[in-house]
Design a protein around this motif. Structure first.
Motif, PDB file in Angstrom:
ATOM      1  N   GLY A  53      47.377  31.488  41.454  1.00 18.87           N
ATOM      2  CA  GLY A  53      48.723  31.831  41.900  1.00 18.87           C
ATOM      3  C   GLY A  53      48.989  33.311  41.704  1.00 18.87           C
ATOM      4  O   GLY A  53      48.665  33.887  40.656  1.00 18.87           O
ATOM      5  N   GLU A  54      49.569  33.925  42.703  1.00 20.27           N
ATOM      6  CA  GLU A  54      49.906  35.351  42.643  1.00 20.27           C
ATOM      7  C   GLU A  54      51.371  35.513  43.037  1.00 20.27           C
ATOM      8  O   GLU A  54      51.906  34.685  43.781  1.00 20.27           O
ATOM      9  CB  GLU A  54      49.023  36.139  43.623  1.00 20.27           C
ATOM     10  N   ASN A  55      51.992  36.583  42.544  1.00 21.26           N
ATOM     11  CA  ASN A  55      53.401  36.757  42.916  1.00 21.26           C
ATOM     12  C   ASN A  55      53.666  38.010  43.740  1.00 21.26           C
ATOM     13  O   ASN A  55      54.797  38.266  44.110  1.00 21.26           O
ATOM     14  CB  ASN A  55      54.320  36.706  41.694  1.00 21.26           C
ATOM     15  N   ARG A  56      52.606  38.793  44.015  1.00 23.76           N
ATOM     16  CA  ARG A  56      52.793  39.945  44.896  1.00 23.76           C
ATOM     17  C   ARG A  56      51.684  39.993  45.935  1.00 23.76           C
ATOM     18  O   ARG A  56      50.505  39.889  45.611  1.00 23.76           O
ATOM     19  CB  ARG A  56      52.846  41.238  44.085  1.00 23.76           C
ATOM     20  N   VAL A  57      52.110  40.136  47.201  1.00 23.94           N
ATOM     21  CA  VAL A  57      51.153  40.050  48.301  1.00 23.94           C
ATOM     22  C   VAL A  57      50.084  41.140  48.197  1.00 23.94           C
ATOM     23  O   VAL A  57      48.890  40.851  48.321  1.00 23.94           O
ATOM     24  CB  VAL A  57      51.873  40.123  49.666  1.00 23.94           C
ATOM     25  N   GLN A  58      50.519  42.390  47.955  1.00 26.42           N
ATOM     26  CA  GLN A  58      49.530  43.482  47.931  1.00 26.42           C
ATOM     27  C   GLN A  58      48.464  43.253  46.874  1.00 26.42           C
ATOM     28  O   GLN A  58      47.272  43.452  47.110  1.00 26.42           O
ATOM     29  CB  GLN A  58      50.219  44.834  47.659  1.00 26.42           C
ATOM     30  N   GLU A  59      48.918  42.837  45.696  1.00 28.04           N
ATOM     31  CA  GLU A  59      47.987  42.584  44.593  1.00 28.04           C
ATOM     32  C   GLU A  59      47.020  41.453  44.955  1.00 28.04           C
ATOM     33  O   GLU A  59      45.815  41.533  44.703  1.00 28.04           O
ATOM     34  CB  GLU A  59      48.806  42.216  43.345  1.00 28.04           C
ATOM     35  N   ALA A  60      47.554  40.417  45.579  1.00 21.66           N
ATOM     36  CA  ALA A  60      46.718  39.272  45.955  1.00 21.66           C
ATOM     37  C   ALA A  60      45.682  39.672  47.002  1.00 21.66           C
ATOM     38  O   ALA A  60      44.518  39.257  46.926  1.00 21.66           O
ATOM     39  CB  ALA A  60      47.598  38.135  46.482  1.00 21.66           C
ATOM     40  N   VAL A  61      46.097  40.492  47.972  1.00 21.39           N
ATOM     41  CA  VAL A  61      45.171  40.914  49.030  1.00 21.39           C
ATOM     42  C   VAL A  61      43.999  41.688  48.426  1.00 21.39           C
ATOM     43  O   VAL A  61      42.835  41.467  48.793  1.00 21.39           O
ATOM     44  CB  VAL A  61      45.907  41.774  50.092  1.00 21.39           C
ATOM     45  N   TRP A  79      44.361  30.168  47.234  1.00 18.88           N
ATOM     46  CA  TRP A  79      45.388  31.103  46.772  1.00 18.88           C
ATOM     47  C   TRP A  79      46.772  30.544  47.013  1.00 18.88           C
ATOM     48  O   TRP A  79      47.083  30.050  48.096  1.00 18.88           O
ATOM     49  CB  TRP A  79      45.236  32.445  47.495  1.00 18.88           C
ATOM     50  N   HIS A  80      47.591  30.672  45.981  1.00 23.39           N
ATOM     51  CA  HIS A  80      48.981  30.210  46.062  1.00 23.39           C
ATOM     52  C   HIS A  80      49.918  31.402  45.892  1.00 23.39           C
ATOM     53  O   HIS A  80      49.746  32.181  44.957  1.00 23.39           O
ATOM     54  CB  HIS A  80      49.288  29.216  44.938  1.00 23.39           C
ATOM     55  N   MET A  81      50.905  31.511  46.749  1.00 22.26           N
ATOM     56  CA  MET A  81      51.934  32.525  46.560  1.00 22.26           C
ATOM     57  C   MET A  81      53.060  31.877  45.769  1.00 22.26           C
ATOM     58  O   MET A  81      53.638  30.885  46.210  1.00 22.26           O
ATOM     59  CB  MET A  81      52.443  33.015  47.924  1.00 22.26           C
ATOM     60  N   VAL A  82      53.348  32.441  44.571  1.00 17.78           N
ATOM     61  CA  VAL A  82      54.394  31.822  43.744  1.00 17.78           C
ATOM     62  C   VAL A  82      55.599  32.735  43.529  1.00 17.78           C
ATOM     63  O   VAL A  82      56.591  32.334  42.934  1.00 17.78           O
ATOM     64  CB  VAL A  82      53.838  31.342  42.373  1.00 17.78           C
ATOM     65  N   GLY A  83      55.513  33.977  44.015  1.00 22.74           N
ATOM     66  CA  GLY A  83      56.627  34.911  43.820  1.00 22.74           C
ATOM     67  C   GLY A  83      57.480  35.046  45.071  1.00 22.74           C
ATOM     68  O   GLY A  83      57.092  34.582  46.151  1.00 22.74           O
ATOM     69  N   HIS A  84      58.608  35.696  44.931  1.00 22.75           N
ATOM     70  CA  HIS A  84      59.493  35.887  46.076  1.00 22.75           C
ATOM     71  C   HIS A  84      58.765  36.646  47.181  1.00 22.75           C
ATOM     72  O   HIS A  84      58.135  37.670  46.940  1.00 22.75           O
ATOM     73  CB  HIS A  84      60.743  36.667  45.643  1.00 22.75           C
TER      74      HIS A  84
END
Ligand SMILES: *Cc1c(COP(=O)(O)O)cnc(C)c1O
Length: 231
Positions: A53-61, A79-84
């Motif tokens: 799970g990640e909460n920031r798109v840039q960091e996850a990419v 990958w799961h997006m868990v942040g706004h």
């Protein structure tokens, strides 16, 4: 350390399941790897975990790209997006996330649907419910969830899999039990009203400080960060 921590978290999940008379295999453990490096993710993969799970798109990419260049092949990791999620990040997000857990407005859902259509994807999502005013800034109000579920279920490139919530911080996990119960009851209500052609299955609730209580209240997806990465 990460290996030992994961073993301990798994034991705690099993104990909570025993107490609640539930099947441990029914609980999915999501490793929340926000602010953690690729090496730490690899350690968790070596310990047998594959959903992050990640909460920031840039960091996850960045992590997604870095891991795709190694033996840690993409299909292995989910990958799961868990942040706004901001609407201007949706295009990037639908490219990499298997499950966007934090859909907190109809407007965001419409944007996800549009971008998913562009790349011919059916995007799995959870609707995030703001179960308590002090827990988070974001999330759908419990009283609007039925209406939004109806609207979103009509979108062709989105598949609603369930609900997600973040409980408020509490010194005692008993204090958050009512919030978890509320999410569970909302899910039951949506299912009994048959708003969608299928049943919502996923109930994503429970973090380091409260996951046992969440499991007792019906969670089948826990999102754990600190208990895995910290001492
Ligand atoms: C950070 C975070 C988690 C993990 O929290 P821990 O307390 O570190 O286990 C879970 N869910 C969301 C949405 C988060 O932002």
């Amino acid at each position: 350390m990460i290996k030992e921590n994961i073993a301990r978290v798994k034991e705690r999940i099993i104990s909570a399941c025993l107490k609640a008379k539930r099947e441990p295999a029914g609980i999915k453990l999501i490793v929340v790897s926000k602010n953690r490096g690729v090496e730490e993710i690899k350690e968790a993969v070596s310990a047998g975990l594959s959903e992050f799970g990640e909460n920031r798109v840039q960091e996850a990419v960045l992590k997604y790209k870095e891991l795709s260049l190694t033996a840690y092949r993409l299909p292995l990791i989910k990958w799961h997006m868990v942040g706004h999620l901001q609407t201007n990040k949706v295009r990037e997000a639908v490219k990499i996330f298997d499950l966007i857990q934090s859909v907190d407005s109809l407007r965001l859902a419409l944007e996800i649907d549009k971008e998913a259509l562009r790349i011919n994807k059916i995007q799995d999502i959870l609707l995030e419910v703001k179960v308590s005013p002090e827990a988070t800034k974001f999330g759908l109000k419990p009283e609007e969830i039925i209406e939004v579920t109806k609207e979103v279920s009509g979108l062709k490139n989105i598949n609603i899999k369930g609900l997600m919530a973040i409980a408020p911080i509490a010194d005692n996990p008993e204090k958050v039990r009512p919030y978890f119960r509320m999410l569970r009851e909302l899910q039951d209500k949506i299912n009994s009203l048959q708003l969608i052609a299928y049943r919502l299955q996923l109930l994503s609730m429970g973090m380091t400080d409260d996951f046992e209580t969440a499991i007792e209240e019906g969670s089948n997806m826990v999102r754990i960060g600190r208990a895995i990465f910290e001492n």
